[in-house]
Every structure is written in C-alpha cells, then in structure tokens.
Design a protein around this motif. Structure first.
Motif, mmCIF file in Angstrom:
data_model
loop_
_atom_site.group_PDB
_atom_site.id
_atom_site.type_symbol
_atom_site.label_atom_id
_atom_site.label_comp_id
_atom_site.label_asym_id
_atom_site.label_seq_id
_atom_site.Cartn_x
_atom_site.Cartn_y
_atom_site.Cartn_z
ATOM 1 N N VAL A 169 0.814 -1.218 0.000
ATOM 2 C CA VAL A 169 0.000 0.000 0.000
ATOM 3 C C VAL A 169 0.847 1.268 0.000
ATOM 4 N N ASP A 170 2.135 1.168 0.295
ATOM 5 C CA ASP A 170 2.983 2.367 0.342
ATOM 6 C C ASP A 170 4.320 2.091 -0.338
ATOM 7 N N THR A 171 4.247 1.623 -1.591
ATOM 8 C CA THR A 171 5.456 1.324 -2.348
ATOM 9 C C THR A 171 6.231 2.609 -2.637
ATOM 10 N N PRO A 172 7.535 2.645 -2.316
ATOM 11 C CA PRO A 172 8.330 3.852 -2.612
ATOM 12 C C PRO A 172 8.426 4.095 -4.113
ATOM 13 N N ILE A 173 8.433 5.350 -4.490
ATOM 14 C CA ILE A 173 8.513 5.759 -5.892
ATOM 15 C C ILE A 173 9.948 6.163 -6.189
ATOM 16 N N LEU A 174 10.483 5.579 -7.236
ATOM 17 C CA LEU A 174 11.847 5.871 -7.660
ATOM 18 C C LEU A 174 11.804 6.983 -8.697
ATOM 19 N N LEU A 175 12.345 8.152 -8.329
ATOM 20 C CA LEU A 175 12.309 9.318 -9.204
ATOM 21 C C LEU A 175 13.514 9.335 -10.133
ATOM 22 N N GLN A 176 13.402 10.167 -11.149
ATOM 23 C CA GLN A 176 14.446 10.285 -12.155
ATOM 24 C C GLN A 176 15.713 10.868 -11.533
ATOM 25 N N ALA A 177 16.837 10.120 -11.666
ATOM 26 C CA ALA A 177 18.178 10.573 -11.250
ATOM 27 C C ALA A 177 18.217 10.986 -9.784
ATOM 28 N N THR A 178 17.429 10.308 -8.964
ATOM 29 C CA THR A 178 17.416 10.606 -7.528
ATOM 30 C C THR A 178 17.743 9.331 -6.764
ATOM 31 N N PRO A 179 18.937 9.247 -6.130
ATOM 32 C CA PRO A 179 19.299 8.030 -5.383
ATOM 33 C C PRO A 179 18.350 7.828 -4.212
ATOM 34 N N LEU A 180 18.050 6.553 -3.967
ATOM 35 C CA LEU A 180 17.138 6.200 -2.893
ATOM 36 C C LEU A 180 17.736 5.038 -2.110
ATOM 37 N N PRO A 181 18.085 5.216 -0.826
ATOM 38 C CA PRO A 181 18.646 4.119 -0.034
ATOM 39 C C PRO A 181 17.566 3.099 0.325
ATOM 40 N N GLN A 182 17.932 1.818 0.231
ATOM 41 C CA GLN A 182 16.997 0.739 0.488
ATOM 42 C C GLN A 182 17.698 -0.403 1.209
ATOM 43 N N THR A 183 16.878 -1.297 1.775
ATOM 44 C CA THR A 183 17.368 -2.480 2.475
ATOM 45 C C THR A 183 16.625 -3.690 1.959
ATOM 46 N N ALA A 185 16.228 -7.935 2.593
ATOM 47 C CA ALA A 185 16.476 -9.116 3.397
ATOM 48 C C ALA A 185 16.026 -10.351 2.626
ATOM 49 N N PRO A 186 16.475 -11.550 3.039
ATOM 50 C CA PRO A 186 16.071 -12.759 2.299
ATOM 51 C C PRO A 186 14.564 -12.956 2.233
ATOM 52 N N ASP A 187 13.860 -12.617 3.312
ATOM 53 C CA ASP A 187 12.415 -12.792 3.326
ATOM 54 C C ASP A 187 11.655 -11.483 3.132
ATOM 55 N N ARG A 188 12.389 -10.403 2.845
ATOM 56 C CA ARG A 188 11.743 -9.109 2.690
ATOM 57 C C ARG A 188 12.496 -8.308 1.632
ATOM 58 N N PRO A 189 12.203 -8.564 0.328
ATOM 59 C CA PRO A 189 12.901 -7.828 -0.724
ATOM 60 C C PRO A 189 12.470 -6.368 -0.765
ATOM 61 N N ALA A 190 13.294 -5.559 -1.372
ATOM 62 C CA ALA A 190 12.973 -4.140 -1.556
ATOM 63 C C ALA A 190 12.085 -3.994 -2.788
ATOM 64 N N ARG A 191 10.952 -3.316 -2.618
ATOM 65 C CA ARG A 191 9.991 -3.139 -3.702
ATOM 66 C C ARG A 191 9.817 -1.656 -3.974
ATOM 67 N N LEU A 192 9.969 -1.292 -5.245
ATOM 68 C CA LEU A 192 9.828 0.093 -5.662
ATOM 69 C C LEU A 192 9.080 0.119 -6.984
ATOM 70 N N LYS A 193 8.724 1.319 -7.395
ATOM 71 C CA LYS A 193 8.108 1.494 -8.704
ATOM 72 C C LYS A 193 8.519 2.833 -9.273
ATOM 73 N N ARG A 261 7.576 -1.980 -12.212
ATOM 74 C CA ARG A 261 7.932 -2.526 -10.906
ATOM 75 C C ARG A 261 9.430 -2.818 -10.851
ATOM 76 N N VAL A 262 10.037 -2.492 -9.711
ATOM 77 C CA VAL A 262 11.449 -2.760 -9.457
ATOM 78 C C VAL A 262 11.543 -3.537 -8.147
ATOM 79 N N VAL A 263 12.166 -4.705 -8.199
ATOM 80 C CA VAL A 263 12.321 -5.564 -7.024
ATOM 81 C C VAL A 263 13.793 -5.928 -6.884
ATOM 82 N N VAL A 264 14.321 -5.745 -5.687
ATOM 83 C CA VAL A 264 15.707 -6.111 -5.376
ATOM 84 C C VAL A 264 15.658 -7.138 -4.257
#
Length: 766
Positions: A169-183, A185-193, A261-264
C-alpha cells in the motif's frame, strides 16, 4: 465443507504473513471469489467457462485456488479438467490441435491439468503479477459427440476459482536521477516502482553502494538480484545478478505511460543488504508536435467527410489534390520536427466488438527510410474479446519500389519499436511484437490477433533498403486496423456468436457441416456436398412416413388426429430442411418459428394419439385435446428441450387411457381391449416401435450419426401411430360426426312449422 476450510486456511496464512511484516512496505490481503459454474466438454469456445479477475497495482503475490466438485448420483469415472490462464485478454486455446486461419497469430496460454474424482483442488502461486485483468478458462476433455437430452441424469462437474492477493500500500517511488537508499532481506525484498513516460527510448536502473546491514560486505560479493517488470506468464521480468559493489539493468523500448515494478532481492540466507538505487530514462526520439495544432483535427475530419460524400468528378479530383497537398505539407513539417512521425488516429466504435481506426490525414500514410512512422491504437477492456485485424497495403500508383526495398512494419503492445531494419527483431524490452513486410512482389500483408491484450498497440512503419534508398525516399502505404468479433465472420461453414461472462463480452465461432478450427477453416472432418444432400434428404423425406397415419386416421374418421399429424409432418419436414449445417438448406420461414412448430406438433401428436386410444366421450376428448394443446404450447415457449415437456403430456395421457381401460374392464368383467388379435397384431407392435424409437432418440444419437438415427426416429414414431390408432367407432359416420346428430332448426311459414319425416322426404303443414 472442505472448500470452505481451504479458503479460510488460505486467508489466515496470508493474513499471518501480512501482520508479520515490519519492513519498509506495508502489505494487505484481498480475497475474491466467483460462483461455481458447471463445466462442459470442449467442442468449441462456447463450452469454455471463462472467469475474469482483477489484480491491482503493487500486488506482490497472487494465489489462485481452483476447486472442482463432481456431482452425485451418477457414475462418471475420473476426468481431467484443463485450466488456462492469461493476462490482459481471454486465453486462446487449441486443446484438440485444430488448424487456425491463414495469417492468424497466437501464443498458447499457461495450462494446468487437474484430475477429478469426487472433489479436487489445487493452488497456483504467482510472484509479482502484472496488474490488470486476468482470465481463466476451464473445460472438460474433448466432446465425444453424444447428444445428451436435457433433463436426463449426466455427469456434472463444477468449477470455482478464488483469488487471494498480497498487495503493498505504500510502495516507494523511484524518481528520475534521484538516489534512494533501500534495504533487502532474504524474506523481505525491496519493492519500488517508477513511472515511464511516453516516447522513452531506454530505461536504466543502477544499484550501488552495496553493503551488509551490520557492516561492509565482502569484496566482490553484493549478493543481490535486480528485477525490472512484472510477470505475465508469457513474458517475465528482466533479471540481473549483482556482483562486486553494484549492478545495473537497461531496458530498450520500455513500456510507455505505465508504472514499472522494481524488485531487489537478497540472494544469501540470513544476510540483510543495504544499497542505493537510481533510475534514469532517455527520451531519444520525440517529435516536437504530435498531431495537428488547435482545431485542425476537426477541420481535417470535416474536409475528409465532405470529400467522401462529394459525387462530382471535378470535386473528387480537387479533393484528391487537396489531400495530397496536405499530406506533402504535413510530411515536410514533420520531417524537420523530430526523428519520428506520429500520425493521429481516429477511433470509431461501430457496434459490439466492432471498432475501426482511421488515420486523420487520410487512408494513405507516408513512410521514409530516415524516420519511423508511428500510429497508436488504444484498446480498452471491452475490445479484448474480439479479433485485432491489420491489413497493410503498399500504394504503387505513383511510386514503384525496387526489388531490394520494402516497407517493414511492427505491431507491438505497450511500447513501439522505433528502430526497424532487416536484422532488428520486432519486440520491445518486455513484450513480443508482430512483424510484417510489404514490397513490390508482396504488396499486401495481413495479421490477425484473436483476443488481443487490452493495452495501447503501436504500429511502426519504416522503409528499408538492402543497399541505397536514394532512388525512393518516400512511399505511401494504407494501414487498415480494426476490431472484429470473429476472424472473417467465421467463413461459409461457421457462425459468429457473442458470448458473455457476467458483464464481459467476447465472441467465438461455432462451426457446422463437420468443419472445425478457430475460424471454421479446418476441413479435416468436413462433410462432402453429397453427404450433406444425403443427410438433408434423409431427415426431410423420412417425415413422409406420416402419410400412412394421416390416411389411416382419415379413413377411421379421426379427422382431428389426422390434422395434427399433417401439421407435424409439414413443419418437421421444413424444420429439418432449414436446420441443415451445410449448404443444402431451405428455410420457408424463420428458423425459430419452424423449430417451435416442429416441437409443438411432435408432442401434440403423441398427446392426441394416446387420448384417442382411451376412447372417451367426444365432449371430454376434444376438451382434453384443446386443454393439452394450450398447455403444451405454453411449456414449449418456456423450454422446448426440457424433459417434462414431452414426459408430462405422455404420462397424463397414459394415465387417462389406463383409467378408461380399467373402468371398462371392471364394468364388463373382462380385459380391455377384449380381442387378443388387437393386442398381438396392433398394440404390442405399436408399443415396441414407440419404445425402440424413444431408446434411439435418447441413447443412440450422436453428432456423427444424427442424420440416420433421427430419421429412424421419424420412421418408428410414424409406424407406431399406424399400429396404435384404434379402429373406427361403430356409431361414427364419415368426417367423424357421430350418429344422432341432426338439424334441430325447422322453417316457419306464415306462423306454421314445416315438419320433416325421418323416413320420407315429405313436408306437411300442421
């Protein structure tokens, strides 16, 4: 009970996982279900049970629960239920390996097979599903051709799908040319859009500064996986394994005007990774102006309409020159404005599943070798149930292409392919396109896509040459794009039918005369013309066997019964002449009217025959005739093929006949009818013919032998009537008038009544 238990267990499991999340993104669970539907054996697409589910944006996991329950009270054995799944449009299926029409392109959907005994269920999990509508199609194995009469017990299987979604419900938005720190974990991937705008030619995502959560990472071991895009079963996300201190992924021709969608994910167990992620998209090819300026579009449309409606030869010539001048001026302006020509397109909704796209500047579209020409065709959800047709025609009126030159076209969803040549494949970063080519040898190309995805489709055109295109710098083509209900209206031996699944409409072809396939073009099992004529003659001429019952009924003074038999013979003959699947068809009136009269006459014939055998008084008999005819007519209007439409009148008539026979037998103290010759020579053969005919009609008819078995049914029923009709009543004269009827009217002359003697033709005045 087991279905509800599985449903509750599925919901509790997802809820527990949701409540246990304490990371950067909050998840919620959603559960949706559809009512159970009865499955059918596959004969054509109308036998498929189609269900539609909607998956929202930011859905992390989609889990389907498929339940199939077998009905009770009949031995059915074990069958396999096939389930097809597709995103964006109904699945195009071919379970029996039939032939598709020419130029029809399709891709098989994901299929699951579920063995069924009494109750079976299975789950299907999908991570990072693509948002939008998802379609499920379920059916039983191929139809064996047996014609099942409605109302008789049969094998029944019920299919019920359920969908559970885990959504962020609160997926972080990845903006143009703006670095975004993320974390991660094995059971909790980083999800962005991130949002990809229109005319974006490339998209890059970078992962840098990779380190462990509790300290620096090992040298050269980032242990992350970068995923771009969603899973649509046919196309999956782009995956890159990170190494060293980071990684990057680049998409050429990413999808336009959509969230990506971007998943790490962290690869190693028990290791939490921190990193910085950045995105950057490139708009390498964008025109300065899309379409015309201001109200020029409407003026152009009005001018085109007036040009098409003009009837004068001079006006037509002037209109052609005006359109050519306008196209040349538009081409020169766009040539200097950017690296792509974007042609505005008019969308016209003509009917249900009928949509036409027309270029605003006229049917001809200019194509050059220096810039691609782009046309866009937005398809909504209601258009995905038809067929997307593309016909590309090369205009060779004024310009002739060389043998080494051709116009290459690419039709792709979500994003166009803006670089076309002989070696460039027709596909974007995440989706596969459909390529065609026209030249002087092949000036026309056709592509048909059944059940296209509900998305914006892009058509890219460009002139390509093997050596040099200096001789021909610009050519003209005519792209005709439209949505139709079926492929070529199902041809000669098919009928296009509109189907509905709740509020969603789609279409399919139902074939006849042994033809099969998606567009009724597969003639591997087609009936020859001679066989079609033979079938028509058998089904129609077999009704002439009702002539003996008509003659027998008339000679025995059963005029009403003879009239009913004549009615049945007439309408049954012409109903079967109109009901033929091939070209040997004759319809003297509306098909529905012929069918109604045939069914009404058949049941009425049985009704009057049994009541005639009861030998009740004329007043009661004709009252029952009329009352039964009215009730049969009403029941036929409600459900013509219902079991009780025939069984009800037969049972009532048999009950009346048995009651009358028992009453006479008790009163006379002997069996009725009293003559053994009547039983042996008439009643037993008549009942045998009727019983054999009913067994053939119910148990032996199939689609392959229908012409012979149903004709035999006509013969047996007509023969049984000849045997079962009772002999002529002793007190009945010609035309069915009983003795004792006379005119009670006597003429009066000058106040006196003229009397007629019953013995002599003498009149006396009293």
């Amino acid at each position: 009970m087991e279905v509800y238990f599985i449903r509750i267990l599925l919901f509790v499991t997802l809820t527990a996982v949701t409540l246990g999340d304490d990371g950067q993104v909050t998840f919620v669970s959603e559960l949706s279900s559809r009512p159970a539907q009865k499955l059918s054996r596959y004969g054509w697409y109308g036998n498929v049970r189609l269900q539609r589910f909607h998956i929202p944006e930011d859905a992390a996991i989609a889990r389907w629960l498929f339940s199939v329950t077998r009905g009770h009270g009949f031995h059915c054995g074990q069958h396999n239920v096939t389930i097809h799944i597709r995103q964006g449009a109904p699945p195009v299926i071919n379970p029996v390996g039939l032939v598709f029409p020419n130029s029809t392109l399709w891709s098989p959907a994901l299929s699951l097979t579920l063995p069924v005994t009494s109750h079976s269920s299975t789950t299907f999990n999908l991570s990072d599903p693509a948002p939008g509508d998802w379609y499920l199609a379920a059916h039983l194995p191929r139809d064996d051709g047996r014609i099942e009469q409605k109302g008789f017990p049969s094998c029944s299987y019920f299919f019920q799908p359920q969908l559970s979604i885990r959504r962020a419900v609160d997926t972080p938005i990845l903006l143009q040319a703006t670095p975004l720190p993320q974390t991660a974990a094995p059971d909790r991937p980083a999800r962005l859009k991130l949002f990809v705008p229109e005319f974006a030619s490339a998209l890059s995502v970078f992962v840098a500064d990779c380190s462990r959560g509790e300290g620096p990472s090992e040298s050269g071991n980032c242990s992350l996986t970068l995923k771009l895009g969603s899973s649509s079963l046919r196309e999956g996300p782009v995956m890159v394994n990170c190494s060293a201190n980071g990684c990057s992924a680049t998409l050429a021709a990413p999808p336009w005007n959509t969230w990506l969608r971007v998943v790490v994910e962290s690869v190693h167990d028990n290791r939490t990774m921190t990193f910085s992620i950045t995105s950057n998209y490139t708009v390498g090819c964008k025109p300065k102006s899309v379409g015309l300026i201001g109200d020029d579009d409407f003026r152009k449309l009005r001018s085109n309409n007036s040009d098409s409606n003009s009837t004068s030869a001079g006006n037509s010539s002037a209109a052609t020159d005006a359109v050519a001048l306008s196209n040349s001026s538009l081409s020169s302006s766009l040539l200097s404005s950017g690296c792509v020509w974007s042609v505005p397109v008019l969308s016209e909704e003509l009917d249900v599943l009928s949509l036409r796209f027309t270029p605003v500047n006229g049917p001809n579209v200019n194509v050059t070798h220096t810039h691609p020409t782009l046309l866009s065709y937005p398809l909504q959800t209601y258009s995905s149930g038809g067929t997307l047709n593309l016909q590309l025609t090369l205009n060779t009126t004024n310009i002739t292409l060389g043998n080494s030159s051709s116009v290459v076209a690419c039709l792709s969803p979500w994003a166009p392919v803006l670089s076309l040549n002989h070696s460039q494949p027709c596909r974007t970063a995440l989706f596969l396109g459909y390529g065609v080519r026209v030249n002087s040898s092949v000036p026309k190309a056709v592509v048909r896509l059944p059940f296209p995805q509900s998305a914006t489709w892009y058509l890219t055109l460009q002139l390509t040459c093997n050596s040099d295109c200096s001789n021909v710098s610009m050519v003209s083509v005519v792209p005709e794009v439209h949505i139709s209900a079926c492929v070529e209206d199902c041809g000669t031996y098919g009928e296009c039918r509109l189907l509905r699944s709740y509020s969603y409409l789609y279409s399919a072809c139902v074939c006849k005369a042994g033809w099969s396939g998606w567009g009724c073009t597969d003639d591997s099992t087609a009936l020859s013309y001679s066989r079609q004529v033979t079938a028509a003659l058998l089904l129609t001429l077999s009704n002439l066997l009702f002539l003996p019952p008509i003659v027998v009924a008339a000679r025995r003074c059963y005029i009403t019964e003879a009239s009913v038999y004549l009615f049945t013979m007439f309408f049954s003959t012409f109903y079967h002449a109109c009901d033929q699947p091939g070209v040997a068809v004759l319809c003297i009136m509306d098909y529905d009217t012929l069918q109604y009269c045939d069914f009404l006459g058949s049941v009425s014939s049985i009704w009057v025959t049994i009541l005639c055998m009861a030998r009740v008084r004329d007043t009661l008999k004709y009252t029952l005739f009329m009352l039964g005819a009215l009730l049969i007519a009403m029941s036929m209007q409600l459900d013509r093929r219902g079991l009780w439409n025939m069984l009800g009148p037969v049972l009532c008539a048999v009950l009346a006949m048995v009651t009358a026979w028992v009453y006479r037998g008790v009163r006379r103290r002997q069996c009725y009818p009293p003559s053994w010759q009547r039983w042996v020579l008439y009643l037993i053969p008549g009942l045998s013919c009727a019983l054999i005919g009913v067994c053939v009609y119910i148990f032996a008819e199939t689609e392959d032998n229908y012409y012979y078995t149903h004709s035999l049914w006509h013969v047996l029923v007509a023969s049984s009537v000849v045997f079962l009709l009772p002999p002529k009543e002793k007190n009945r004269e010609a035309w069915g008038w009983a003795r004792g009827w006379s005119w009670s009217w006597r003429p009066r002359v000058c106040g006196y009544t003229l009397c007629q003697s019953s013995k002599e033709e003498l009149y006396t005045v009293t």
